[in-house]
Design an enzyme around this catalytic site. Structure first.
Site, mmCIF file in Angstrom:
data_model
loop_
_atom_site.group_PDB
_atom_site.id
_atom_site.type_symbol
_atom_site.label_atom_id
_atom_site.label_comp_id
_atom_site.label_asym_id
_atom_site.label_seq_id
_atom_site.Cartn_x
_atom_site.Cartn_y
_atom_site.Cartn_z
ATOM 1 N N GLN A 131 -1.943 11.673 -5.346
ATOM 2 C CA GLN A 131 -2.333 10.894 -3.992
ATOM 3 C C GLN A 131 -0.901 10.392 -3.177
ATOM 4 O O GLN A 131 0.084 9.892 -3.753
ATOM 5 C CB GLN A 131 -2.911 9.505 -4.490
ATOM 6 C CG GLN A 131 -3.315 8.492 -3.388
ATOM 7 C CD GLN A 131 -3.857 7.435 -3.881
ATOM 8 O OE1 GLN A 131 -3.681 6.759 -4.933
ATOM 9 N NE2 GLN A 131 -5.067 6.844 -3.217
ATOM 10 N N GLY A 132 -0.827 11.002 -2.056
ATOM 11 C CA GLY A 132 0.233 10.969 -1.311
ATOM 12 C C GLY A 132 0.085 9.550 -0.125
ATOM 13 O O GLY A 132 -0.075 10.087 1.093
ATOM 14 N N TYR A 133 0.220 8.480 -0.677
ATOM 15 C CA TYR A 133 0.049 7.452 0.382
ATOM 16 C C TYR A 133 1.403 6.850 0.357
ATOM 17 O O TYR A 133 1.829 6.694 1.691
ATOM 18 C CB TYR A 133 -0.838 6.106 -0.420
ATOM 19 C CG TYR A 133 -2.329 6.882 -0.051
ATOM 20 C CD1 TYR A 133 -2.862 7.841 0.262
ATOM 21 C CD2 TYR A 133 -3.514 5.666 -0.243
ATOM 22 C CE1 TYR A 133 -4.035 8.308 0.348
ATOM 23 C CE2 TYR A 133 -4.739 6.154 -0.058
ATOM 24 C CZ TYR A 133 -5.142 7.144 0.212
ATOM 25 O OH TYR A 133 -6.308 7.660 0.575
ATOM 26 N N SER A 134 1.759 5.936 -0.585
ATOM 27 C CA SER A 134 3.240 4.967 -0.333
ATOM 28 C C SER A 134 4.298 5.879 0.214
ATOM 29 O O SER A 134 4.726 6.961 -0.345
ATOM 30 C CB SER A 134 3.238 4.210 -1.735
ATOM 31 O OG SER A 134 2.357 3.484 -1.971
ATOM 32 N N SER A 166 1.865 8.930 -8.446
ATOM 33 C CA SER A 166 1.371 9.168 -10.027
ATOM 34 C C SER A 166 1.038 10.623 -10.533
ATOM 35 O O SER A 166 0.127 11.197 -9.419
ATOM 36 C CB SER A 166 0.226 8.200 -10.324
ATOM 37 O OG SER A 166 0.644 6.942 -10.140
ATOM 38 N N GLU A 249 -11.558 4.344 -5.694
ATOM 39 C CA GLU A 249 -10.419 4.129 -6.610
ATOM 40 C C GLU A 249 -10.778 2.628 -7.297
ATOM 41 O O GLU A 249 -10.418 2.745 -8.697
ATOM 42 C CB GLU A 249 -8.913 3.918 -6.152
ATOM 43 C CG GLU A 249 -7.838 3.757 -7.157
ATOM 44 C CD GLU A 249 -6.622 3.365 -6.120
ATOM 45 O OE1 GLU A 249 -5.599 3.735 -6.946
ATOM 46 O OE2 GLU A 249 -6.573 3.022 -5.253
ATOM 47 N N SER A 372 -1.025 -4.219 -2.911
ATOM 48 C CA SER A 372 -0.454 -5.637 -3.592
ATOM 49 C C SER A 372 -1.445 -6.585 -3.314
ATOM 50 O O SER A 372 -2.237 -6.812 -2.421
ATOM 51 C CB SER A 372 1.083 -5.744 -3.225
ATOM 52 O OG SER A 372 0.986 -6.468 -1.988
ATOM 53 N N ASN A 373 -1.137 -7.598 -4.430
ATOM 54 C CA ASN A 373 -2.204 -9.055 -4.117
ATOM 55 C C ASN A 373 -1.694 -9.355 -2.828
ATOM 56 O O ASN A 373 -2.757 -9.700 -2.389
ATOM 57 C CB ASN A 373 -1.701 -9.912 -5.254
ATOM 58 C CG ASN A 373 -2.152 -9.516 -6.444
ATOM 59 O OD1 ASN A 373 -2.852 -8.472 -6.794
ATOM 60 N ND2 ASN A 373 -2.143 -10.852 -7.482
ATOM 61 N N GLU A 374 -0.628 -9.556 -2.149
ATOM 62 C CA GLU A 374 -0.483 -9.939 -0.877
ATOM 63 C C GLU A 374 -1.253 -9.274 0.320
ATOM 64 O O GLU A 374 -1.716 -9.839 0.933
ATOM 65 C CB GLU A 374 1.135 -9.910 -0.702
ATOM 66 C CG GLU A 374 1.873 -10.958 -1.569
ATOM 67 C CD GLU A 374 2.079 -10.418 -2.972
ATOM 68 O OE1 GLU A 374 2.779 -11.182 -3.945
ATOM 69 O OE2 GLU A 374 1.924 -9.023 -3.228
#
Length: 393
Positions: A131-134, A166, A249, A372-374
């Site tokens: 997965q090429g996201y971040s 990943s 996901e 993230s949680n934020e």
């Protein structure tokens, strides 16, 4: 949703349990419990063979519609399988990103040609995906991606860098969010591309984690190419498609994840009884809260998957689910260290973690990856509750 299992569901449970027991006691007996979080390097080729064995016997793509090669099983039947898979201590799957994320995305948004080309190989575990996201400056803030792709008439040319990718070192393909409209900002002008990994112009560099392993990687695209037809949806619709993938996901596989959580909690309780920590009323209280939290995780997951998320809507339910399980799991890692006491600070030489140390270190990432949680709280505040947007530079 009626959470009671029918007689037919229980017959299916026995079928799944018997099949798993047969093969995990025979050809693949040595794989039980291998490849979990922080241990993705364990017996990779053997686990790949196991995944292909599952595919050959009809145990992949359980929820995909039959017209796309799946079994079209009901939600509860899928829950049953994931519960039995986790209870059998079957090895961690290597095809999660293809089967659970990209496959449903292509079914929902892909062209007929894309589905025909990719779905059979995903189902048979013949091609692996990442997965090429971040990106270095766009972690959970996916709308800030800077990787760009230009169509030069012969296909898309991709330049940029992805990070925390990943299993990129094992993958054949990557689904990449890239900016395809020059001068566009934030959610606009993004596209969702399918890019082959095994080509000149793609460099993968593993990142060593606190666990000592390298599950994820940096990926550099330097003039990498893919076909014009391999954009999912229309060019510029990448944000919508990427958000749908994130929804998948947080899908059915989280039920099996919770069975694994229960096993981890049981290990913490066993240690507390053995070393006497169970006599501490504070630890007793934390263990009780952990048990209650795990029950709530399951009920919330089933309600969300059944399409009855209440007033928050589907987007809100997915964000709440990520917040709840990630925070619970991180707290379990902290509880494990509290129960273990001072011995938890000692690591064997060479660097070798025990199961509870690995649990603590790996769960530090749970509240970061996948949004993230934020970020989840911002989504709930701004898009569900309608509160003012957070100030941006």
């Amino acid at each position: 949703m009626d959470l009671r299992y029918s007689a037919e569901d229980e017959r299916f449970r026995r079928e799944a349990r018997d099949w798993l027991e047969t093969y995990l006691s025979d050809d693949f007996a040595g794989l039980r419990g291998l490849g979990g979080p922080g241990r993705e390097h364990e017996a990779f080729e053997e686990r790949l063979a196991w995944d292909r064995h599952l595919g050959a016997h009809g145990w992949t793509a359980l929820g995909w519609p039959p017209e796309h090669g799946g079994r079209g099983l009901s939600l509860l039947r899928q829950v049953v399988f994931h519960e039995e898979y986790a209870r059998a201590e079957a090895p961690a799957r290597v095809n999660h990103l293809g089967e659970e994320l990209l496959g449903p995305t292509l079914i929902a948004f892909g062209s007929d040609a894309q589905r025909e080309r990719f779905l059979p190989k995903i189902r048979a575990v013949e091609e692996l995906w990442c997965q090429g996201y971040s990106e270095p400056n766009a972690g959970s803030d996916l709308a800030a991606v800077a990787t760009r792709a230009v169509n030069d008439g012969d296909g898309w040319v991709v330049d940029g860098q992805k990070i925390w990718t990943s299993l990129a070192h094992q993958a054949d393909w990557c689904f990449v969010v890239a900016r395809t409209t020059p001068g566009s900002r934030r959610h606009d002008g993004l596209s969702y591309l399918l890019v082959p990994m095994r080509q000149e112009g793609v460099t993968v560099r593993p990142i060593t984690q606190l666990t000592g392993t390298s599950e994820f990687n940096e990926v550099f695209f330097d003039g990498a190419r893919t076909e014009t037809s391999l954009v999912v949806g229309e060019p510029g619709d990448g944000w919508k498609v990427a958000m749908a993938t994130l929804g998948f996901e947080r899908g059915i596989s989280t039920i099996g994840q919770q069975v694994a959580f229960a096993r981890e909690l049981a290990a913490v309780v066993t240690l507390a009884r053995r070393n006497g920590a169970i006599d501490d009323p504070v630890i007793q209280d934390r263990i009780a809260h952990a048990h209650m939290g795990l029950d709530l995780l399951r009920l919330h997951a089933l309600r969300t998957l059944a399409g009855s998320p209440g007033e928050t809507g589907a987007m809100g339910a997915a964000s709440v689910a990520k917040l709840v399980w990630a925070t619970w799991h991180r707290s379990l890692g902290e509880l494990a260290m509290q129960v273990a006491g001072a011995s938890a600070l000692v690591v064997a030489e060479p660097y070798e973690l025990d199961d509870l140390q690995r649990l603590f270190l790996y769960t530090r990432a749970d509240t970061i990856y996948g949004g993230s949680n934020e970020i989840q709280r911002n989504i709930l505040a701004e898009r569900v509750l309608g509160l003012p947007r957070e100030a941006r530079p």
